[in-house]
Write a protein that holds these residues in place. Sequence first.
Motif, PDB file in Angstrom:
ATOM      1  N   THR A 108      23.283   0.675  19.667  1.00  0.00           N
ATOM      2  CA  THR A 108      22.683   1.903  19.144  1.00  0.00           C
ATOM      3  C   THR A 108      21.389   1.612  18.389  1.00  0.00           C
ATOM      4  OG1 THR A 108      24.871   2.930  18.958  1.00  0.00           O
ATOM      5  CG2 THR A 108      23.077   3.903  17.667  1.00  0.00           C
ATOM      6  N   SER A 109      21.400   0.602  17.517  1.00  0.00           N
ATOM      7  CA  SER A 109      20.206   0.295  16.730  1.00  0.00           C
ATOM      8  C   SER A 109      19.084  -0.231  17.628  1.00  0.00           C
ATOM      9  CB  SER A 109      20.531  -0.712  15.628  1.00  0.00           C
ATOM     10  OG  SER A 109      20.961  -1.944  16.158  1.00  0.00           O
ATOM     11  N   THR A 110      19.449  -0.955  18.686  1.00  0.00           N
ATOM     12  CA  THR A 110      18.429  -1.442  19.620  1.00  0.00           C
ATOM     13  C   THR A 110      17.765  -0.277  20.342  1.00  0.00           C
ATOM     14  OG1 THR A 110      19.562  -3.550  19.932  1.00  0.00           O
ATOM     15  CG2 THR A 110      18.027  -2.885  21.649  1.00  0.00           C
ATOM     16  N   PHE A 111      18.574   0.689  20.770  1.00  0.00           N
ATOM     17  CA  PHE A 111      18.009   1.880  21.417  1.00  0.00           C
ATOM     18  C   PHE A 111      17.064   2.609  20.466  1.00  0.00           C
ATOM     19  CE2 PHE A 111      18.091   6.449  22.154  1.00  0.00           C
ATOM     20  CZ  PHE A 111      17.675   6.511  23.476  1.00  0.00           C
ATOM     21  N   LEU A 112      17.494   2.771  19.230  1.00  0.00           N
ATOM     22  CA  LEU A 112      16.676   3.462  18.239  1.00  0.00           C
ATOM     23  C   LEU A 112      15.353   2.725  18.028  1.00  0.00           C
ATOM     24  CD1 LEU A 112      17.359   5.982  16.425  1.00  0.00           C
ATOM     25  CD2 LEU A 112      17.742   4.356  14.588  1.00  0.00           C
ATOM     26  N   ALA A 113      15.414   1.404  17.942  1.00  0.00           N
ATOM     27  CA  ALA A 113      14.209   0.617  17.703  1.00  0.00           C
ATOM     28  C   ALA A 113      13.250   0.701  18.879  1.00  0.00           C
ATOM     29  CB  ALA A 113      14.590  -0.841  17.431  1.00  0.00           C
ATOM     30  N   TYR A 114      13.768   0.588  20.087  1.00  0.00           N
ATOM     31  CA  TYR A 114      12.892   0.631  21.260  1.00  0.00           C
ATOM     32  C   TYR A 114      12.220   1.988  21.408  1.00  0.00           C
ATOM     33  CZ  TYR A 114      13.561  -3.866  23.589  1.00  0.00           C
ATOM     34  OH  TYR A 114      13.514  -5.201  23.916  1.00  0.00           O
ATOM     35  N   THR A 115      12.974   3.063  21.279  1.00  0.00           N
ATOM     36  CA  THR A 115      12.376   4.382  21.499  1.00  0.00           C
ATOM     37  C   THR A 115      11.448   4.790  20.366  1.00  0.00           C
ATOM     38  OG1 THR A 115      14.399   5.378  20.596  1.00  0.00           O
ATOM     39  CG2 THR A 115      14.214   5.221  22.994  1.00  0.00           C
ATOM     40  N   THR A 116      11.623   4.217  19.189  1.00  0.00           N
ATOM     41  CA  THR A 116      10.770   4.569  18.046  1.00  0.00           C
ATOM     42  C   THR A 116       9.526   3.714  17.961  1.00  0.00           C
ATOM     43  OG1 THR A 116      12.738   5.254  16.788  1.00  0.00           O
ATOM     44  CG2 THR A 116      10.705   4.884  15.539  1.00  0.00           C
ATOM     45  N   PHE A 117       9.650   2.413  18.225  1.00  0.00           N
ATOM     46  CA  PHE A 117       8.559   1.483  17.933  1.00  0.00           C
ATOM     47  C   PHE A 117       7.976   0.761  19.145  1.00  0.00           C
ATOM     48  CE2 PHE A 117      11.270   1.536  14.089  1.00  0.00           C
ATOM     49  CZ  PHE A 117      10.334   1.963  13.154  1.00  0.00           C
ATOM     50  N   ALA A 118       8.704   0.657  20.232  1.00  0.00           N
ATOM     51  CA  ALA A 118       8.254  -0.168  21.355  1.00  0.00           C
ATOM     52  C   ALA A 118       7.195   0.550  22.185  1.00  0.00           C
ATOM     53  CB  ALA A 118       9.449  -0.555  22.231  1.00  0.00           C
TER      54      ALA A 118
END
Length: 291
Positions: A97-107
């Motif tokens: 979940t946190s990886t998904f959040l990080a990718y969609t927010t910052f990547a």
Amino acid sequence: MPVVSNPVERLRARVGDALFQRVAGPGGYEARDRIHRTPGPRWFPPDSPIQRVHGDSATFVGGLRALLLQSLHPLAMAGVAGHSGYRGDPWGRLARTSTFLAYTTFATAEHAEEMVDRVRTVHARVRGKAPDGRPYRASDPHLLTWVHVAEADSFLAAHQRYGVRPLDPDEADQYVAQSGRVARALGAEQVPESVAELAECIESYRGELEVTPAAVDTARFLLREPPLPRPVRAPYRLLAAGAVALLPPWARAQLDVDTWFSRNCGGPAGGVAIRAVRWGMDSVTGQGRRY
């Protein structure tokens, strides 16, 4: 993890590293570098409201609140109980979940789209029947919207209470609209675009919400039986009290999670927990971020 000589900073680095690896998973540092160091256009500009909210350690409280609130929808909870492994692999679920959040927010936009496609593929396989016989699909736009609004409301509430830089009203509306872009990419429909619309959307689901045995089990697991070493459980209880205190009163009543401590001390307890998390995470990221 950086090498430091000061004893206090060594402790801080160890705490930060332990927290980061819990929420980001074994490949968290590699993912962080890919997310932030890959050049290219992003979905959201630097320091935009969504980056401020999702980049702050207040998401630790917001994420727990979101799980409790989401559990009140029986069909969404049936999918979680049947497919997510929240008891068998809670840290793996948290890392995903946190990886998904990080990718969609910052990547980069390309990497964000790859992550969304990956999750949509998983959602397409998650289907079944709830204990009452009703069918569910993780790709159902109506359920996706519920999961999204519960999460957006929770992250925003936690940020406004515990974030380093709370949003002003216009920025809060921007956050809701920006997070809605991710929800629509996943397949949600009729996604709110402002704080007022977010509140209205959550209210519109009230008639569908109920306390199921799976929801009770989730609340017990998250609040009373966390899979943590005994020395860490006391600080975690502060964080959990903060999450419970931020729930809407009707959700606290339905889940029966209110206690004397959460009612009277939940707000300050959550603040203490988030300051401790931020102290550790700053040593890893420099900004108290998960990534």
